[in-house]
Enzyme design. Structure first.
Site, PDB file in Angstrom:
ATOM      1  N   ASP A 196       0.830  -1.204   0.000  1.00  0.00           N
ATOM      2  CA  ASP A 196       0.000   0.000   0.000  1.00  0.00           C
ATOM      3  C   ASP A 196       0.867   1.257   0.000  1.00  0.00           C
ATOM      4  O   ASP A 196       0.915   1.996   0.983  1.00  0.00           O
ATOM      5  CB  ASP A 196      -0.955  -0.016   1.212  1.00  0.00           C
ATOM      6  CG  ASP A 196      -2.058  -1.052   1.040  1.00  0.00           C
ATOM      7  OD1 ASP A 196      -2.432  -1.327  -0.119  1.00  0.00           O
ATOM      8  OD2 ASP A 196      -2.539  -1.594   2.052  1.00  0.00           O
ATOM      9  N   LYS A 251     -10.062  -5.672  -8.495  1.00  0.00           N
ATOM     10  CA  LYS A 251     -11.511  -5.922  -8.346  1.00  0.00           C
ATOM     11  C   LYS A 251     -12.296  -5.589  -9.612  1.00  0.00           C
ATOM     12  O   LYS A 251     -13.153  -4.700  -9.615  1.00  0.00           O
ATOM     13  CB  LYS A 251     -12.066  -5.145  -7.143  1.00  0.00           C
ATOM     14  CG  LYS A 251     -11.417  -5.521  -5.820  1.00  0.00           C
ATOM     15  CD  LYS A 251     -12.113  -4.849  -4.641  1.00  0.00           C
ATOM     16  CE  LYS A 251     -11.500  -5.224  -3.312  1.00  0.00           C
ATOM     17  NZ  LYS A 251     -10.124  -4.699  -3.102  1.00  0.00           N
ATOM     18  N   PHE A 252     -12.034  -6.342 -10.658  1.00  0.00           N
ATOM     19  CA  PHE A 252     -12.721  -6.096 -11.937  1.00  0.00           C
ATOM     20  C   PHE A 252     -14.233  -6.272 -11.786  1.00  0.00           C
ATOM     21  O   PHE A 252     -14.715  -7.253 -11.205  1.00  0.00           O
ATOM     22  CB  PHE A 252     -12.209  -7.057 -13.015  1.00  0.00           C
ATOM     23  CG  PHE A 252     -10.738  -6.905 -13.342  1.00  0.00           C
ATOM     24  CD1 PHE A 252     -10.137  -5.661 -13.391  1.00  0.00           C
ATOM     25  CD2 PHE A 252      -9.965  -8.029 -13.605  1.00  0.00           C
ATOM     26  CE1 PHE A 252      -8.775  -5.525 -13.701  1.00  0.00           C
ATOM     27  CE2 PHE A 252      -8.614  -7.911 -13.918  1.00  0.00           C
ATOM     28  CZ  PHE A 252      -8.024  -6.656 -13.961  1.00  0.00           C
ATOM     29  N   ASN A 297     -17.594  -8.881 -21.484  1.00  0.00           N
ATOM     30  CA  ASN A 297     -16.567  -8.726 -22.511  1.00  0.00           C
ATOM     31  C   ASN A 297     -15.390  -7.869 -22.014  1.00  0.00           C
ATOM     32  O   ASN A 297     -14.224  -8.180 -22.271  1.00  0.00           O
ATOM     33  CB  ASN A 297     -17.213  -8.093 -23.754  1.00  0.00           C
ATOM     34  CG  ASN A 297     -16.277  -8.075 -24.929  1.00  0.00           C
ATOM     35  OD1 ASN A 297     -15.736  -9.101 -25.335  1.00  0.00           O
ATOM     36  ND2 ASN A 297     -16.049  -6.882 -25.467  1.00  0.00           N
ATOM     37  N   THR A 298     -15.708  -6.831 -21.280  1.00  0.00           N
ATOM     38  CA  THR A 298     -14.660  -5.926 -20.777  1.00  0.00           C
ATOM     39  C   THR A 298     -13.835  -6.609 -19.692  1.00  0.00           C
ATOM     40  O   THR A 298     -12.599  -6.480 -19.656  1.00  0.00           O
ATOM     41  CB  THR A 298     -15.309  -4.632 -20.227  1.00  0.00           C
ATOM     42  OG1 THR A 298     -16.034  -4.031 -21.291  1.00  0.00           O
ATOM     43  CG2 THR A 298     -14.279  -3.665 -19.696  1.00  0.00           C
ATOM     44  N   THR A 308     -16.384  -5.160   2.723  1.00  0.00           N
ATOM     45  CA  THR A 308     -16.622  -5.117   4.177  1.00  0.00           C
ATOM     46  C   THR A 308     -16.918  -3.701   4.658  1.00  0.00           C
ATOM     47  O   THR A 308     -17.319  -3.502   5.799  1.00  0.00           O
ATOM     48  CB  THR A 308     -15.435  -5.705   4.955  1.00  0.00           C
ATOM     49  OG1 THR A 308     -14.243  -5.211   4.372  1.00  0.00           O
ATOM     50  CG2 THR A 308     -15.443  -7.202   4.925  1.00  0.00           C
ATOM     51  N   ARG A 365      -4.389  -8.901  12.512  1.00  0.00           N
ATOM     52  CA  ARG A 365      -3.619  -8.140  13.496  1.00  0.00           C
ATOM     53  C   ARG A 365      -3.029  -9.092  14.536  1.00  0.00           C
ATOM     54  O   ARG A 365      -3.758  -9.666  15.348  1.00  0.00           O
ATOM     55  CB  ARG A 365      -4.533  -7.131  14.235  1.00  0.00           C
ATOM     56  CG  ARG A 365      -4.974  -5.952  13.387  1.00  0.00           C
ATOM     57  CD  ARG A 365      -3.782  -5.049  13.053  1.00  0.00           C
ATOM     58  NE  ARG A 365      -4.158  -3.953  12.169  1.00  0.00           N
ATOM     59  CZ  ARG A 365      -4.159  -3.997  10.833  1.00  0.00           C
ATOM     60  NH1 ARG A 365      -3.795  -5.110  10.190  1.00  0.00           N
ATOM     61  NH2 ARG A 365      -4.491  -2.953  10.121  1.00  0.00           N
ATOM     62  N   GLN A 422      -8.886  -1.051  11.307  1.00  0.00           N
ATOM     63  CA  GLN A 422      -9.543  -2.343  11.106  1.00  0.00           C
ATOM     64  C   GLN A 422     -10.407  -2.665  12.321  1.00  0.00           C
ATOM     65  O   GLN A 422      -9.977  -2.479  13.456  1.00  0.00           O
ATOM     66  CB  GLN A 422      -8.500  -3.456  10.923  1.00  0.00           C
ATOM     67  CG  GLN A 422      -7.704  -3.355   9.628  1.00  0.00           C
ATOM     68  CD  GLN A 422      -8.462  -3.860   8.416  1.00  0.00           C
ATOM     69  OE1 GLN A 422      -9.683  -4.021   8.443  1.00  0.00           O
ATOM     70  NE2 GLN A 422      -7.757  -4.095   7.328  1.00  0.00           N
ATOM     71  N   ARG A 444      -0.136  -3.051   7.448  1.00  0.00           N
ATOM     72  CA  ARG A 444       0.487  -2.216   8.483  1.00  0.00           C
ATOM     73  C   ARG A 444       1.180  -2.971   9.625  1.00  0.00           C
ATOM     74  O   ARG A 444       2.198  -2.487  10.132  1.00  0.00           O
ATOM     75  CB  ARG A 444      -0.530  -1.215   9.012  1.00  0.00           C
ATOM     76  CG  ARG A 444      -0.779  -0.102   7.994  1.00  0.00           C
ATOM     77  CD  ARG A 444      -2.039   0.652   8.264  1.00  0.00           C
ATOM     78  NE  ARG A 444      -3.217  -0.197   8.057  1.00  0.00           N
ATOM     79  CZ  ARG A 444      -4.455   0.215   8.232  1.00  0.00           C
ATOM     80  NH1 ARG A 444      -4.690   1.440   8.633  1.00  0.00           N
ATOM     81  NH2 ARG A 444      -5.474  -0.597   7.999  1.00  0.00           N
TER      82      ARG A 444
HETATM   83  O1  C5P Z   1      -2.670  -2.528   6.714  1.00  0.00           O
HETATM   84  P1  C5P Z   1      -3.666  -3.648   6.754  1.00  0.00           P
HETATM   85  O2  C5P Z   1      -3.119  -4.950   7.255  1.00  0.00           O
HETATM   86  O3  C5P Z   1      -4.954  -3.269   7.416  1.00  0.00           O
HETATM   87  O4  C5P Z   1      -3.955  -3.871   5.210  1.00  0.00           O
HETATM   88  C1  C5P Z   1      -4.943  -4.650   4.779  1.00  0.00           C
HETATM   89  C2  C5P Z   1      -5.032  -4.659   3.278  1.00  0.00           C
HETATM   90  O5  C5P Z   1      -6.161  -5.421   2.948  1.00  0.00           O
HETATM   91  C3  C5P Z   1      -5.219  -3.287   2.633  1.00  0.00           C
HETATM   92  O6  C5P Z   1      -4.576  -3.307   1.359  1.00  0.00           O
HETATM   93  C4  C5P Z   1      -6.707  -3.185   2.467  1.00  0.00           C
HETATM   94  O7  C5P Z   1      -7.106  -2.426   1.365  1.00  0.00           O
HETATM   95  C5  C5P Z   1      -7.096  -4.646   2.250  1.00  0.00           C
HETATM   96  N1  C5P Z   1      -8.475  -4.987   2.651  1.00  0.00           N
HETATM   97  C6  C5P Z   1      -8.947  -4.812   3.935  1.00  0.00           C
HETATM   98  N2  C5P Z   1     -10.211  -5.179   4.262  1.00  0.00           N
HETATM   99  C7  C5P Z   1     -10.992  -5.706   3.351  1.00  0.00           C
HETATM  100  C8  C5P Z   1     -10.534  -5.905   2.062  1.00  0.00           C
HETATM  101  C9  C5P Z   1      -9.248  -5.527   1.739  1.00  0.00           C
HETATM  102  O8  C5P Z   1      -8.248  -4.313   4.803  1.00  0.00           O
HETATM  103  N3  C5P Z   1     -12.185  -6.094   3.710  1.00  0.00           N
END
Ligand code: C5P
Length: 240
Positions: free
Chosen positions: A12, A63-64, A69-70, A125, A186, A195, A216
């Site tokens: 990130d 995240k398409f 087609n695209t 989420t 975490r 989070q 992080r």
């Molecule tokens: O720094 P951290 O561990 O919170 O990073 C989590 C990564 O996961 C980030 O790139 C964030 O965009 C991604 N993410 C998230 N929660 C989600 C989906 C994706 O934290 N539900």
């Protein structure tokens, strides 16, 4: 699976030079790097090449979500970048999911490249149960997520992203050949940050996660390599 291969480091950052520093620091210590929208929009395909050419597997999280087609075209372009995993939004529906899977099959066969794993994102989420009616969904969040996951697994999706909190109902729906990826990780010794629905690496693995996106707790640690080492040890303790 080796413990380090379960770790996807979230790259990130906003520019190629910063990405390169992380490649140099963590390249041999984690299994994967995640390239998301911010970095891809800033640095473009070159950053995917930086990761893969350094021998690190790339999880391209763009995240398409578009007409079939695209999305098929986008997946084919990403196959040519040699990303090993990439995300699509399951709410694009059955025909979009099929087109994405077919695009990956066709382009990898045409070029003799390894076929990437397509990973489905169900409900972001950031959306809560209260937000669903405003986007036309009149059922509980768990039912909606379960429906999308079942649809995608029925079509042969390569994996699913979900919150660790959703593992109890998502894990039974996903066949063993597909992977479950959880962010929101975490370790006990790290800051929670923004989070909310979080889990430790060991509890996520014990609940059925295959891979974890971790940002992080590693990037903001005083010693990122030591943070990875501690996470690896925690995973090893639970998987034996
Ligand atoms: O720094 P951290 O561990 O919170 O990073 C989590 C990564 O996961 C980030 O790139 C964030 O965009 C991604 N993410 C998230 N929660 C989600 C989906 C994706 O934290 N539900």
């Amino acid at each position: 699976m080796a413990a380090k291969d379960r770790i996807i480091f979230a790259l990130d950052v906003g520019d190629l030079a910063s990405a390169r520093k992380w490649v140099d620091t963590l390249g041999t210590s984690v299994g994967w790097f995640k390239v998301g929208l911010e970095l891809f929009c800033a640095a473009g395909p070159e950053v995917v090449e930086l990761v893969t050419s350094s021998g690190i597997r790339c999880f391209l999280d763009l995240k398409f979500h578009d007409i079939p087609n695209t999305v098929s075209g986008a997946v084919k372009s990403a196959v040519r970048l040699k990303a090993q995993m990439m995300t699509i939004h399951l709410s694009g529906g059955a025909r979009m999911i099929q087109a994405a899977l077919r695009g990956a099959d066709e382009e990898s066969a045409r070029l003799g490249l390894p076929k990437p794993r397509l990973i489905g994102v169900s409900v972001l989420t950031s959306l809560g149960e209260d937000d669903l009616p405003s986007v036309g969904v009149d059922k509980p969040l768990e039912d909606h997520v379960s429906g999308l996951v079942s649809l995608a697994c029925g079509q042969g999706i390569g994996g699913i992203v979900c919150s660790p909190a959703d593992l109890p109902f998502v894990r039974p729906l996903v066949p063993r050949g597909a992977v479950i990826i959880t962010p929101g990780i975490r370790p006990q010794w790290s800051e929670t940050g923004d989070q909310k629905r979080i889990a430790t690496p060991s509890s996520a693995i014990a609940a059925g996660a295959d891979l974890m996106v971790i940002g992080r707790p590693i990037s903001h640690a005083p010693d990122p390599l030591d943070a990875v080492k501690r996470i690896v040890e925690e995973i090893e303790a639970v998987q034996g």
